[in-house]
Design an enzyme around this catalytic site. Structure first.
Site, short mmCIF file in Angstrom:
data_model
loop_
_atom_site.label_atom_id
_atom_site.label_comp_id
_atom_site.label_asym_id
_atom_site.label_seq_id
_atom_site.Cartn_x
_atom_site.Cartn_y
_atom_site.Cartn_z
N GLU A 163 0.88 -1.18 0.00
CA GLU A 163 0.00 0.00 0.00
C GLU A 163 0.92 1.22 0.00
O GLU A 163 1.36 1.68 1.05
CB GLU A 163 -0.91 -0.02 1.24
N CYS A 195 -2.12 9.57 2.32
CA CYS A 195 -1.63 8.99 1.06
C CYS A 195 -2.57 9.28 -0.10
O CYS A 195 -2.13 9.33 -1.25
CB CYS A 195 -1.44 7.49 1.22
#
Ligand code: NAD
Length: 467
Positions: free
Chosen positions: A221, A255
Site C-alpha cells: 500500500e 496517502c
C-alpha cells in the site's frame, strides 16, 4: 502456551521465536473456527471503543490530531470495518460454488477460502492507529495469526498498540514488534505467509526483496502524486470545500490527499480564491491557533516539505515554525514542472495548482507520470468523466469528491503500478489474506474412458466435441 509479551524492550533475538510461536499456534488449528475469529474481532472492537480516549491522546501527541478527525479517520473507521467484517464473515468464508464443465461431469466445483498462516502487517505513521489495525481485521477474519509492526515515527500510538493488543487479543495468535529499521530488518528475515506493508515506495522495494527470499506474497500500500482535475463547469463552492478538506486534513499527510490540482488557466484564480475562502472558514485567520489543524510528524519530514518551497513562488500561506512542526496551508500557482514540488510526493500541506490550456490536456499530463493511488475529477460533464475514466489508470477514482471512496467497504483499496499492488478493505482484505483453494469433487458412478490410453480416433472425436 502463552506468547512472550511483545513490548518496546523486545530484543532482536526474540523476533524469530515470536514468529515461530505464531507458526505453532497456526498449525494447531487455533485460528480456524469462525467463532474464535468472531471473538477476536469483537475484542478488537472493544479495544477501539474502550480505549478511545487513550488512542486519541496518542494521536494528539504524535500528530496534533483533533478529536473529530481521530474519530472519523482512525477509531470510528476501524470500528465500522470491524462491524462490516463480523456481519459478512459467514458469507465470505463459505465455499464459493462455481460451474463444472461437461468433461468433468458428474462432479461439482467450488472455491474454499483457506487462511494463509502467519502474516506480517507493517503499519504507517500518518494514520498510525487505523493503518496498522485495519489490515488486521481481514487477517483475523480470514483465520490467520499476525505479527504487527507499528511505525516508530508515531511513537505514542506504537507504544499504545503494543500495550493493548496483548490485553485484548489472543496472545498465541497475535504479537506486536515495536522499533525502527533494525527491528524491521530482522522481522523481514523471517518467513511469513503474507506481508501487507503500508508506506513509501523505497521501503516497499526492500519489503518485496525480503519477501522474494521466501516466495512470500505481498500487498504493498504505497503512495505517489494523486492528481485532482477541476473543470470550470464544476460546482465551485462544493469543489473548494472538498479539496480544502481532503488536502489539509492531517496537514496533508494522507496517502490519498490531492497532491496537485490541474485546472484550466482561465479558471485558476477563481478556484484559488474559493479555496482560500474555505481555508479561512475552516481554520480561521491563523491556522496555527486552530485546534482542528494538526502538525507535521517530525522535523525530518518538516524539512523535506519546507524544502519543496525553495525556488518557487508561494501564492498563499507559507508561514512555518520548525520547532512547533507547524506549516500553514500553502498554495503554489504554476510551479516549474521539474521542481521537487512537482516531482516528489508532497505528503504535506502544500497544494500546487497547475494551469492547463484545456482541461482535456489533464489526461496526457497524468499519463506522463506514475500511476497514482487516487485520482479526483470535479466536473458536471459526463463526457469528460468518461474520457478521464477510460484513458487513465489509478488505484481509486472519486468524481466530484475526494477520499470518500474510503467510506465504502465494498470497494477495494489499493494502488496500481508504483502506487502499490494488491488491495484490502471488506471482502477484498479477506481474500487478500486467504488462499482461494480450488476444489473439484467427482462422482465415481460414471467413468467414461475417453481420456485413458490406448487412444484412438473415436476418443479424440468425442473429446473435441465436449471439450
Ligand atoms: P517509510 O516507507 O519511509 O517507512 C515505513 C517503515 O519502514 C518505517 O516505520 C521503518 O521502520 C521501515 N523502514 C525504513 N527504512 C527501512 C529499511 N532500510 N529496512 C527496513 N525497514 C525500513 O515511510 P514514509 O515514506 O515516511 O511513509 C510515507 C509514504 O507512505 C508515502 O508515500 C505515503 O503515500 C505512503 N502511505 C501509503 C498509504 C496507503 O494506504 N497506500 C498509507 C499511508 C502512507
Amino acid at each position: 502456551m502463552q506468547a512472550q509479551p511483545q513490548t518496546a524492550e523486545q530484543t532482536l533475538s526474540a523476533i524469530a521465536s515470536t514468529v515461530k510461536h505464531l507458526s505453532t499456534s497456526f498449525a494447531s488449528g487455533l485460528t480456524r473456527p469462525l467463532a474464535w475469529r468472531k471473538t477476536q474481532l469483537e475484542q478488537l472492537k472493544r479495544l477501539a471503543s474502550e480505549r478511545e480516549e487513550e488512542i486519541m491522546a496518542a494521536l494528539k501527541a504524535d500528530l496534533g490530531k483533533c478529536q473529530l478527525e481521530s474519530w472519523t479517520s482512525e477509531v470510528g473507521f476501524l470500528i465500522s470495518e470491524i462491524d462490516h467484517a463480523i456481519s459478512h464473515l459467514g458469507k465470505w468464508s463459505k465455499p464459493r460454488r462455481v460451474s463444472t464443465p461437461i468433461i468433468a461431469m458428474p462432479g461439482k466445483s467450488y472455491i474454499q477460502p483457506d487462511p494463509k498462516g502467519v502474516v506480517l502487517i507493517i503499519g504507517a505513521w500518518n494514520y498510525p492507529f487505523q493503518l496498522t489495525l485495519a489490515p488486521l481485521i481481514p487477517a483475523i477474519a480470514a483465520g490467520n495469526c499476525a505479527l504487527i509492526k507499528p511505525s516508530e515515527l508515531a511513537p505514542n500510538t506504537s507504544a499504545l498498540i503494543a500495550k493493548l493488543i496483548p490485553k485484548y487479543l489472543d496472545r498465541d495468535a497475535f504479537a506486536v514488534v515495536e522499533g525502527g529499521v533494525p527491528e524491521t530488518t530482522e522481522v523481514l528475515k523471517q518467513r511469513f505467509d503474507h506481508i501487507l506493508y503500508t508506506g513509501g515506495e523505497a521501503v516497499g522495494k526492500i519489503v518485496m526483496r525480503a519477501a522474494a527470499e521466501h516466495l512470500t506474497p505481498v500487498t504493498l500500500e504505497l503512495g505517489g502524486k494523486s492528481p485532482c482535475i477541476v473543470a470550470s463547469d464544476c460546482d465551485l463552492e462544493v469543489t473548494a470545500s472538498r479539496i480544502a478538506w481532503a488536502k489539509w486534513m492531517n496537514v496533508g499527510q494522507t496517502c490519498i490527499a490531492p497532491d496537485y490540482v490541474l485546472v484550466e488557466k482561465a479558471f485558476a484564480d477563481k478556484l484559488i480564491e474559493a479555496i482560500k475562502a474555505k481555508l479561512k472558514d475552516f481554520y480561521g485567520d491563523d491556522p496555527a491557533k486552530s485546534s482542528d489543524y494538526g502538525r507535521i510528524i517530525n522535523q525530518r519530514h518538516f524539512d523535506r516539505i519546507a524544502g519543496y518551497l525553495n525556488g518557487v513562488d508561494v501564492t498563499y500561506g507559507g508561514q512555518m515554525d520548525r520547532d512547533a512542526r507547524y506549516m500553514a496551508p500553502t498554495i503554489v500557482l504554476n510551479p516549474p514542472k521539474d521542481s521537487a514540488l512537482m516531482q516528489e510526493e508532497i505528503f504535506g500541506p502544500i497544494l500546487p495548482i497547475v494551469p492547463l490550456e484545456t482541461i482535456e490536456q489533464s489526461v496526457a499530463f497524468i499519463n506522463a507520470r506514475h500511476k497514482p493511488l487516487a485520482l479526483y475529477l470535479f466536473t458536471g460533464s459526463s463526457q469528460l468523466e468518461q474520457q478521464v475514466l477510460e484513458n487513465t489508470s489509478a488505484g481509486s477514482v472519486c468524481i466530484n469528491d475526494a477520499m470518500m471512496f474510503m467510506t465504502n467497504a465494498e470497494l477495494p483499496f489499493g494502488g496500481v503500478g508504483n502506487s502499490g499492488m494488491g488491495a484490502y478493505h471488506g471482502q477484498w482484505g479477506f481474500d487478500t489474506f486467504s488462499h482461494l483453494k480450488a476444489v473439484m469433487k467427482r462422482s465415481t458412478w460414471f467413468d467414461i474412458n475417453w481420456r485413458y490410453p490406448p487412444f484412438n480416433a473415436h476418443k479424440l472425436k468425442w473429446l473435441k466435441r465436449v471439450g
